[in-house]
Design an enzyme around this catalytic site. Structure first.
Site, PDB file in Angstrom:
ATOM      1  N   ASN A 387      37.298  11.554  -9.993  1.00 21.83           N
ATOM      2  CA  ASN A 387      37.403  12.434  -8.839  1.00 21.83           C
ATOM      3  C   ASN A 387      36.567  13.701  -9.011  1.00 21.83           C
ATOM      4  O   ASN A 387      35.481  13.817  -8.442  1.00 21.83           O
ATOM      5  CB  ASN A 387      38.883  12.780  -8.603  1.00 21.83           C
ATOM      6  CG  ASN A 387      39.130  13.376  -7.236  1.00 21.83           C
ATOM      7  OD1 ASN A 387      38.225  13.932  -6.616  1.00 21.83           O
ATOM      8  ND2 ASN A 387      40.347  13.262  -6.754  1.00 21.83           N
ATOM      9  N   ASP A 388      37.048  14.631  -9.827  1.00 24.18           N
ATOM     10  CA  ASP A 388      36.355  15.923  -9.944  1.00 24.18           C
ATOM     11  C   ASP A 388      34.911  15.789 -10.438  1.00 24.18           C
ATOM     12  O   ASP A 388      34.055  16.576 -10.060  1.00 24.18           O
ATOM     13  CB  ASP A 388      37.128  16.851 -10.889  1.00 24.18           C
ATOM     14  CG  ASP A 388      38.471  17.255 -10.301  1.00 24.18           C
ATOM     15  OD1 ASP A 388      38.571  17.297  -9.060  1.00 24.18           O
ATOM     16  OD2 ASP A 388      39.410  17.498 -11.070  1.00 24.18           O
ATOM     17  N   VAL A 389      34.653  14.761 -11.273  1.00 23.84           N
ATOM     18  CA  VAL A 389      33.319  14.639 -11.869  1.00 23.84           C
ATOM     19  C   VAL A 389      32.262  14.164 -10.879  1.00 23.84           C
ATOM     20  O   VAL A 389      31.084  14.126 -11.208  1.00 23.84           O
ATOM     21  CB  VAL A 389      33.321  13.696 -13.100  1.00 23.84           C
ATOM     22  CG1 VAL A 389      34.233  14.249 -14.183  1.00 23.84           C
ATOM     23  CG2 VAL A 389      33.748  12.292 -12.717  1.00 23.84           C
ATOM     24  N   VAL A 390      32.681  13.793  -9.659  1.00 21.47           N
ATOM     25  CA  VAL A 390      31.705  13.406  -8.644  1.00 21.47           C
ATOM     26  C   VAL A 390      31.829  14.298  -7.410  1.00 21.47           C
ATOM     27  O   VAL A 390      31.307  13.968  -6.347  1.00 21.47           O
ATOM     28  CB  VAL A 390      31.875  11.924  -8.216  1.00 21.47           C
ATOM     29  CG1 VAL A 390      31.403  10.984  -9.312  1.00 21.47           C
ATOM     30  CG2 VAL A 390      33.317  11.609  -7.837  1.00 21.47           C
ATOM     31  N   SER A 428      42.284  18.766 -10.799  1.00 20.02           N
ATOM     32  CA  SER A 428      42.195  20.205 -10.614  1.00 20.02           C
ATOM     33  C   SER A 428      42.828  20.654  -9.302  1.00 20.02           C
ATOM     34  O   SER A 428      42.953  21.837  -9.043  1.00 20.02           O
ATOM     35  CB  SER A 428      40.734  20.639 -10.640  1.00 20.02           C
ATOM     36  OG  SER A 428      40.037  19.982  -9.607  1.00 20.02           O
TER      37      SER A 428
END
Lengths: 461, 103
Positions: A387-390, A428
């Site tokens: 999720n957050d990494v993209v 996050s």
């Protein structure tokens, strides 16, 4: 035995060989091709060192030593063999804490003996004692947190001040002991208790996502403690191995912190999200769901597919199914790559281990720098449990807590398919702008089941 | 070993550790951390010497704990690292054979 061949010479020569084997072993572990032989070399070094130590002149207590080695070794062997690959990070924390505890035990014996072996030696013993003890109790907390035994991050006002106070008091007691002003058992005990408390209170406020960095730091701590106790015991193998791990561990900690876009001070002294408010930034657009059968057709005719796995994939145990799907697509002539963000999984490199366990060869796996330019030419970017990494917000929204974090450019692919369990935000708590893009489609469901459906869909095309 | 020589060993070993790690790809971070975790299991030899020279009951108790913990560090570190690295393979080594790692 010839006259020149003393037990001491055999021991020192063997320790030298051990040090060489350790360094070569670590060197070989730095490349995937030679990595496996690296641990074998290091293991041989350890075996040599352990065996010759029995030759040490004037040793006693074998009746205690051998059972202790057997029990400690057997328990570790058993736990290490059966731990699931998803739980590797906490096992590393556990074994590391044990090493720190052992270094502290060596210091404790020296200091309780109070032999007054000289200020330098006593100071080194005290320094190794506090570092080893902090590593011991801190690693235990890290283990408990990752294992889910402690779920809350305890934070309160003045916490850093309290930690500082504990550290200062421990240091004062340490100076008393090292300077032989008061090396009574009571003071030595107080010193070790305070060090234990410090490790606990330092680690409790740190969130689970930052734990890998902390484990890596404690790994460096243990290395340093081992080196310091090596000086105390005049043991060259401990000095060299401990120092090498101390510096390598420090560098590794920095690399990990950098990969997570955090500074080490930030990890240690502030909880994640303390600085920014959660769920900032409005995202416009709607989420567009898609059926597995449609994705199957899309994949079957794609020339180039990039898979972005996240920890959600590992939790769902979907990696074996994904490799099955990958093989299917490779057989159809498509190009398939895996894109791994540095913080995918529980620690840098953890995702690679999980994929390797499923049988994915490492040359299909690329890291951020290698793969990011490839997304533009990819037909499909398949996001599974990441999720957050993209999240493209990291590139654009200065108010976002993840602003500035390097991300995988999945949004540049022609089609983006997001496999996700539900509609919730990422770890996050930030909305993911990627999901709302025109080229994005959401495929809801448990990753393992959904990928199974994709396999069927591709097969039936 | 004199103090200054020991200091030089410390300095050189520190640079060695730094150099050995500095060019490692991210994919090996976790195994390498585990591997370095194994290497500081060398504390076992120190714990053995400490216990071997223990006289009082207190020293013996602490010594036994030390050896127990150190053996756990060394053996556990080895087993976990070996398991992880054993799974890394190249596609040239033969694609199609899926993971056979025993659960």
């Amino acid at each position: 035995m010839p006259g020149w061949l003393s037990a001491d010479l055999v021991i020192q020569a063997s320790y030298f060989v051990t040090a060489v084997l350790f360094i070569l072993g670590l060197k070989r572990m730095s490349s995937p091709v030679t990595a496996r032989s690296g641990i074998t070399w290091a293991g041989a070094g350890m075996a040599v060192a352990t065996l010759v130590t029995f030759l040490y002149p004037g040793m006693s207590n074998y009746g205690l030593m051998l059972p202790a080695m057997a029990i400690g070794g057997a328990l570790a062997w058993w736990s290490g063999k059966r731990v699931a690959m998803t739980n590797i990070p906490q096992m590393i924390a556990l074994y590391n804490g044990m090493g720190g505890g052992a270094a502290a035990a060596i210091a404790a014996i020296e200091l309780y003996r109070g032999a007054g072996t000289g200020y330098v030696t006593d100071t080194l013993a005290v320094a190794g004692g506090i570092i080893g003890t902090v590593s011991f109790s801190g690693s235990a907390i890290a283990f408990a947190k990752l294992q889910g035994l402690i779920t809350r991050s305890v934070r309160f006002r003045g916490q850093q001040l309290l930690n500082l106070l504990v550290l200062a008091t421990a240091l004062v007691l340490g100076v008393l002991v090292a300077a032989s002003l008061d090396a009574s058992p009571a003071v030595v005990s107080g010193f070790f208790v305070l060090a234990l408390v410090l490790g606990i209170t330092m680690t409790l406020p740190i969130g689970g996502a930052d734990m890998p960095v902390v484990i890596s730091l404690y790994n460096a701590f243990t290395g340093l403690a081992v080196a310091l106790e090596g000086f105390v015991l005049n043991n060259a193998a401990m000095i060299v191995a401990g120092t090498v791990v101390g510096s390598a561990g420090t560098l590794l900690t920095q690399l990990m912190a950098r990969a997570m876009n955090r500074s080490l001070a930030n990890v240690l002294f502030s909880g994640f999200g303390d600085t920014g408010q959660a769920a900032t930034g409005e995202v416009s657009g709607i989420l567009k769901p898609i059926e597995a059968s449609d994705v199957g057709v899309m994949l079957a005719f794609a020339q180039k597919v990039i898979i972005v796995p996240g920890y959600g994939m590992a939790v769902a145990q979907a990696q074996h199914k994904i490799w099955e799907l990958t093989q299917l697509l490779l057989d159809r002539g498509a190009q398939v790559r895996f894109a791994i963000h540095p913080v995918a999984g529980r620690m840098p490199g953890h995702m690679n281990v999980l994929l390797a366990e499923a049988g994915v060869p490492y040359d299909l796996i690329s890291d951020l720098d290698e793969i990011n330019s490839e997304f533009e030419t990819a037909d499909v970017a398949l996001i599974i449990g990441a999720n957050d990494v993209v999240n493209p917000v990291a590139r654009t929204d200065k108010s976002s807590p993840i602003y500035g974090m390097p991300i995988l450019n999945a949004d540049k692919a022609k089609n983006v398919i997001v496999i996700k369990r539900g509609k919730g935000a990422g770890f996050s708590g930030i909305e993911n702008a990627l999901f709302y893009l025109d080229n994005s489609r959401m495929l809801y469901g448990d990753a393992q089941r959904v990928v199974g459906e994709l396999i069927q869909a591709v097969k039936s095309v | 070993m004199t103090g200054m020589v020991a200091l030089y060993i410390f300095m050189l070993a520190a640079f060695t550790g730094y150099e050995v790690i500095s060019r490692v790809p991210v994919i090996l971070h976790t195994p390498l951390m585990s591997g370095s975790n194994f290497v500081h299991g060398i504390v076992l030899v120190g714990a053995m010497v400490a216990l071997g020279g223990a006289h009082t009951p207190l020293e013996k108790i602490i010594g036994v704990i030390g050896v127990l913990l150190a053996a756990g560090n060394a053996v556990g570190g080895y087993v976990v690292t070996e398991r992880m690295l054993g799974m890394f393979k190249s596609s040239r080594a033969g694609r199609g054979r899926t993971g056979t790692e025993a659960k």
